[in-house]
Enzyme design. Structure first.
Site, PDB file in Angstrom:
ATOM      1  N   ASP A 388       0.833  -1.204   0.000  1.00 18.38           N
ATOM      2  CA  ASP A 388       0.000   0.000   0.000  1.00 18.38           C
ATOM      3  C   ASP A 388       0.869   1.256   0.000  1.00 18.38           C
ATOM      4  OD1 ASP A 388      -2.317   1.462   0.014  1.00 18.38           O
ATOM      5  OD2 ASP A 388      -2.617   1.353   2.171  1.00 18.38           O
ATOM      6  N   TRP A 393       2.874   7.903  -2.446  1.00 18.22           N
ATOM      7  CA  TRP A 393       4.318   8.121  -2.577  1.00 18.22           C
ATOM      8  C   TRP A 393       4.598   9.010  -3.783  1.00 18.22           C
ATOM      9  CZ3 TRP A 393       7.805   7.062  -6.476  1.00 18.22           C
ATOM     10  CH2 TRP A 393       9.160   7.051  -6.149  1.00 18.22           C
ATOM     11  N   HIS A 405       3.467   3.257  -9.017  1.00 20.93           N
ATOM     12  CA  HIS A 405       3.324   1.818  -9.275  1.00 20.93           C
ATOM     13  C   HIS A 405       4.585   1.235  -9.906  1.00 20.93           C
ATOM     14  CE1 HIS A 405      -0.789   1.844  -7.961  1.00 20.93           C
ATOM     15  NE2 HIS A 405      -1.095   2.824  -8.809  1.00 20.93           N
ATOM     16  N   SER A 433      -6.720  -5.308  -6.437  1.00 18.60           N
ATOM     17  CA  SER A 433      -7.905  -5.921  -5.840  1.00 18.60           C
ATOM     18  C   SER A 433      -9.112  -5.764  -6.753  1.00 18.60           C
ATOM     19  CB  SER A 433      -8.206  -5.291  -4.478  1.00 18.60           C
ATOM     20  OG  SER A 433      -8.794  -4.012  -4.653  1.00 18.60           O
ATOM     21  N   GLU A 435     -11.678  -4.348  -5.934  1.00 21.65           N
ATOM     22  CA  GLU A 435     -12.207  -3.009  -5.679  1.00 21.65           C
ATOM     23  C   GLU A 435     -11.413  -1.920  -6.399  1.00 21.65           C
ATOM     24  OE1 GLU A 435     -11.541  -5.201  -3.172  1.00 21.65           O
ATOM     25  OE2 GLU A 435     -13.628  -5.808  -2.857  1.00 21.65           O
ATOM     26  N   ARG A 439     -10.744   2.932  -9.555  1.00 19.49           N
ATOM     27  CA  ARG A 439      -9.748   3.984  -9.723  1.00 19.49           C
ATOM     28  C   ARG A 439      -9.762   4.534 -11.157  1.00 19.49           C
ATOM     29  NH1 ARG A 439      -4.408   2.094  -6.237  1.00 19.49           N
ATOM     30  NH2 ARG A 439      -5.509   1.739  -4.266  1.00 19.49           N
ATOM     31  N   LEU A 497      11.457 -20.333  -3.871  1.00 19.38           N
ATOM     32  CA  LEU A 497      10.350 -19.523  -3.372  1.00 19.38           C
ATOM     33  C   LEU A 497       9.121 -19.695  -4.256  1.00 19.38           C
ATOM     34  CD1 LEU A 497       9.280 -17.101  -1.587  1.00 19.38           C
ATOM     35  CD2 LEU A 497      10.180 -15.614  -3.402  1.00 19.38           C
ATOM     36  N   THR A 561      -7.139  -5.318   6.749  1.00 18.93           N
ATOM     37  CA  THR A 561      -6.706  -6.406   5.861  1.00 18.93           C
ATOM     38  C   THR A 561      -7.319  -6.329   4.472  1.00 18.93           C
ATOM     39  OG1 THR A 561      -8.442  -7.859   6.724  1.00 18.93           O
ATOM     40  CG2 THR A 561      -6.282  -7.955   7.798  1.00 18.93           C
ATOM     41  N   GLU A 573      -0.382 -13.478  11.987  1.00 19.49           N
ATOM     42  CA  GLU A 573       0.105 -12.361  12.795  1.00 19.49           C
ATOM     43  C   GLU A 573       0.078 -11.112  11.922  1.00 19.49           C
ATOM     44  OE1 GLU A 573       1.129 -12.334  16.063  1.00 19.49           O
ATOM     45  OE2 GLU A 573       0.353 -14.399  16.142  1.00 19.49           O
TER      46      GLU A 573
END
Length: 621
Positions: A388, A393, A405, A433, A435, A439, A497, A561, A573
C-alpha cells in the site's frame, strides 16, 4: 507388425504427404532424411502403442501432426525406461535420468543421434516451445520407479499435475503457435484440470493388471479404504466383490471427470473437436473397463472397432472441415545449430540451452546488507504483503500515480530477493484488488501494463521462483492472463520460493467461487454435502496447496486487511508499518520476519508462560 524392410502403406506415401506439410519438408540446410525418418518412427510408435492417441493426432491439422507424434513418442520412451522389467528400480531410475540429461544436451546442440529426441528437439525449435516444464515431468517419471503411494485424491491429483499435465500443455502450446488455441475459457480452468485427471485415471484403470504384476497399485489410500478387502484381493490377483466395487467406484469417478461438456465452449472448432473426441474415446475406454470384469487383471481392455469407428468417423469430417477453413501459422525451419568443434574425448558435454542453465542467485543488496539468522521454529512459512502507498508516494513527489506503481514494482523485486536470501518458502503479494477497478482508468492501465512487463522482461524470471497467480480472470486483459498462466507453466518445476501475485483478487470473491466449485462437486457426487468440512472447502480453493499465512504485513500506515486472503490468513500475525511501499526494500522484509519470530502464537490456546515483552525491532543493516 510388418518388418521395417517392408514399408506400410502409410510409409509408402510419406513423401507426397510431406509435400503437403505433414512432415518437415526441409531441414536447416536442405533435405534431412534422418529427421524425416525420426518423425516416421514417432508416428509408427504412436500408432502401435496407443491407437487412440494416434487417432486423436490425426484430428489435428496436418502441419501439427509430426509434433504430436514426437511429443507422444518421447513421453512413451521415458515411460518405457521407467517401467521396463529388465532392471531393478535403481537401474530404471538411472536410465530415465540418463535419457533426460541426454535430452538437455541435445536441446543445446539442436539435434540428436537418438531419433525420438531428434524429432522432439526439432519440434521444440520449430514451434518455439519451452520444454523446461517437461524436465519436472521426467523427474516425476524417474521417481515412479521407487513406487508411488498416495494418501488421498489430493495427493493423487498433485502427482497427475506434475507428471502428465506438462505433456498435455505442450500440445496446447502447439495449437496456440499455429493460431488455433486449444486453451479453455478462463472460467473453465478447473474443468480442464479435472479432465486431465480423468484421462490419467482412465489410464490407471486400463493398465491395472500390468501395474499389479509389477507390484504397483496407483490408487490413493482414500479410495482403497472405502472398499475394505479390495487392496488385498487385487494384490493377490483375485477379482473379489470388494475389488469389483472399488473398480466400479473409481470408473464412475473417472467418467465424471472426463465428462465436461462446457470445457470446449468458445474454443476454436477444430481444437474443440480434438478435445470432444478425446472425451468420447475415454468414456468408451471406461465402458470397456466396466465390461472387462475379472479379465481386467489379465489384459488391458479396449473399445470395440465399431465403437471406435462410430466416434472417429464423424470427428474426422468435422476436423477436416474446421481446418480447411482455418488459416494456420506455419513457422519457418529452425535456425541451424552451431557446428560443433572437434574436441578430445575428455572434453565436457555441451552447455545446456538457455532455459536449462542454472538459475541465478538474487543480486546483493546495494549496501551489502545480509539477512539475519532466524531459527527454524521462528521462521514463517508464508508471508503475505499488502503493498500500500504507491499512489501517495508519487503524489508527495509531484509525480503521476503511475510512477508510484513503477517504483512499487522495484520494491516487489526487492522482496523476492530478500525472501530468497532468508529462505522464505511462500510469498504472496497483493497487486490489484477487485475493488481497485474504481480507480482512474489511466492508473489501472499503468498497473496492469507494469505487471505484464514484469512477467515478460522482469529479473525474477531467472531466479529459483515458482510463479503463480490468484484472482478472477474477469475484466483482466486476455493477453495479461495468458502471460500469467504461461509463467505458471514455465516455472512449475522450480523448488525455491513460491511467489503468488494476487491480481484482480478479492477474498470474498475467492470464497464465493470456491463455494460454487464445492457445490458443483456435491452435485457431481464427489463430496457428501452432509459431511463437508473445512478440509473439503480448502481442497476447492484456487490454490489448495497454499499454506496458511503466518505473517500478514501492510505498508502505508493503514491497519486493515482489505479483503485479502480471509480464509488463509485467519490466524495470521498482523504487522503494520507507516512507510509507503516504494520506500521498502528487503531489509524491511527481514525486519518483519524478525518481529514475527519474537511473537508467541497460541491459536486459541492459553500460554504456558507469560512471554517477555519483545524489544522494538530495528531495521537490519
Amino acid at each position: 507388425m510388418r518388418p521395417s524392410s517392408q514399408p506400410t502403406p502409410a510409409d509408402r506415401d510419406a513423401a507426397p504427404r510431406a509435400r503437403r506439410g505433414r512432415f518437415p519438408a526441409r531441414s536447416r540446410t536442405g533435405e534431412d532424411p534422418a529427421l524425416r525418418a525420426a518423425y516416421r518412427l514417432c508416428r509408427r510408435t504412436t500408432r502401435r502403442h496407443d491407437p487412440a492417441i494416434h487417432a486423436l493426432v490425426q484430428l489435428m491439422p496436418a502441419v501439427l501432426r509430426p509434433a504430436g507424434w514426437a511429443l507422444w513418442a518421447a513421453a512413451n520412451a521415458v515411460d518405457d525406461l521407467a517401467d521396463g522389467p529388465d532392471a531393478d528400480a535403481a537401474g530404471r531410475a538411472a536410465r530415465v535420468a540418463a535419457w533426460t540429461e541426454a535430452f538437455r544436451g541435445d536441446l543445446a546442440a539442436g539435434t540428436s543421434t537418438d531419433p525420438v529426441r531428434h524429432a522432439l528437439v526439432d519440434t521444440a525449435l520449430r514451434w518455439r516451445l519451452d520444454l523446461s516444464g517437461l524436465r519436472g515431468a521426467m523427474a516425476a517419471t524417474r521417481d515412479d520407479t521407487r513406487g508411488r503411494h498416495f494418501a488421498d485424491w489430493a495427493e493423487w491429483r498433485a502427482w497427475c499435475t506434475e507428471e502428465i499435465a506438462p505433456w498435455v500443455d505442450q500440445v496446447r502450446h502447439l495449437f496456440e503457435q499455429a493460431g488455433a488455441p486449444m486453451t479453455p475459457r478462463l472460467d473453465r480452468q478447473h474443468d480442464y484440470r479435472r479432465f486431465i485427471d480423468g484421462a490419467q485415471l482412465t489410464d490407471v484403470l486400463t493398465d491395472l493388471g500390468a501395474d499389479l504384476a509389477e507390484g504397483r497399485l496407483l490408487l490413493p489410500r482414500e479410495a482403497l479404504d472405502a472398499c475394505p478387502g479390495a487392496e488385498d484381493a487385487l494384490r493377490q490377483g483375485r477379482w473379489s466383490p470388494a475389488a469389483a466395487a472399488l473398480v466400479g467406484t473409481v470408473t464412475d469417478l473417472a467418467r465424471r471427470w472426463v465428462t465436461r461438456p462446457a470445457l470446449t465452449r468458445g474454443m476454436h472448432p477444430g481444437a474443440a473437436t480434438v478435445l470432444d473426441t478425446s472425451a468420447r474415446l475415454l468414456r468408451a475406454q471406461l465402458d470397456a473397463v466396466d465390461a472387462a470384469g475379472p479379465a481386467l487383471l489379465e489384459r488391458a481392455p479396449r473399445p470395440s472397432l465399431p465403437t471406435r469407428v462410430r466416434i472417429l468417423a464423424p470427428a474426422r469430417l468435422r476436423a477436416r472441415l474446421a481446418w480447411s477453413l482455418t488459416p494456420l501459422t506455419v513457422p519457418a525451419a529452425p535456425p541451424a545449430p552451431p557446428v560443433p568443434r572437434r574436441t578430445p574425448a575428455t572434453a565436457r558435454a555441451p552447455e545446456p540451452a538457455a532455459e536449462d542453465t542454472a538459475l541465478r542467485t538474487p543480486p546483493p543488496h546495494p549496501e551489502g546488507a545480509r539477512p539475519p539468522r532466524i531459527a527454524a521454529d521462528r521462521m514463517p512459512a508464508h508471508v503475505a504483503i499488502i503493498m500500500d502507498g504507491n499512489g501517495r508516494w508519487a503524489e508527495q513527489r509531484g509525480l503521476p500515480r503511475s510512477a508510484g506503481h513503477r517504483a512499487g514494482n522495484v520494491a516487489a523485486r526487492e522482496m523476492v530477493y530478500g525472501a530468497l536470501e532468508i529462505g522464505l518458502r511462500h510469498l504472496t503479494l497483493y497487486a490489484f484488488s477487485t475493488e481497485n477497478w474504481q480507480r482512474d482508468t489511466e492508473e489501472i492501465a499503468a498497473v496492469l501494463e507494469a505487471t505484464r512487463r514484469e512477467l515478460d522482461e522482469g529479473p525474477v524470471r531467472d531466479l529459483d521462483v515458482r510463479q503463480r497467480w490468484s484472482g478472477n480472470p474477469g475484466k483482466l486483459p486476455e493477453e495479461l492472463v495468458r502471460s500469467l498462466l504461461r509463467e505458471e507453466r514455465r516455472t512449475r518445476a522450480r523448488t525455491g520460493l513460491t511467489l503468488t501475485v494476487c491480481l484482480n483478487y478479492g477474498g470474498r470473491d475467492e470464497i464465493t467461487r470456491t463455494a460454487a466449485a464445492l457445490a458443483r462437486a456435491a452435485r457431481a457426487g464427489d463430496v457428501d454435502p452432509d459431511l463437508i468440512g473445512e478440509d473439503d472447502f480448502a481442497r476447492h480453493l484456487p490454490h489448495p496447496d497454499m499454506p496458511d499465512v503466518d505473517l500478514l504485513w501492510r505498508t502505508g500506515d493503514e491497519q486493515r486487511t482489505s479483503n485479502f486472503l480471509p480464509w488463509q490468513a485467519t490466524y495470521a500475525e498482523l504487522y503494520f508499518t507507516p512507510g509507503h511501499w516504494p520506500d521498502a526494500d528487503r531489509r524491511d522484509l527481514w525486519q518483519a520476519i524478525t518481529a514475527y519470530g519474537r511473537r508467541r502464537r497460541r491459536h486459541g490456546a492459553a500460554p504456558l508462560v507469560s512471554p517477555r515483552k519483545p524489544a522494538v525491532p530495528t531495521r537490519p543493516e
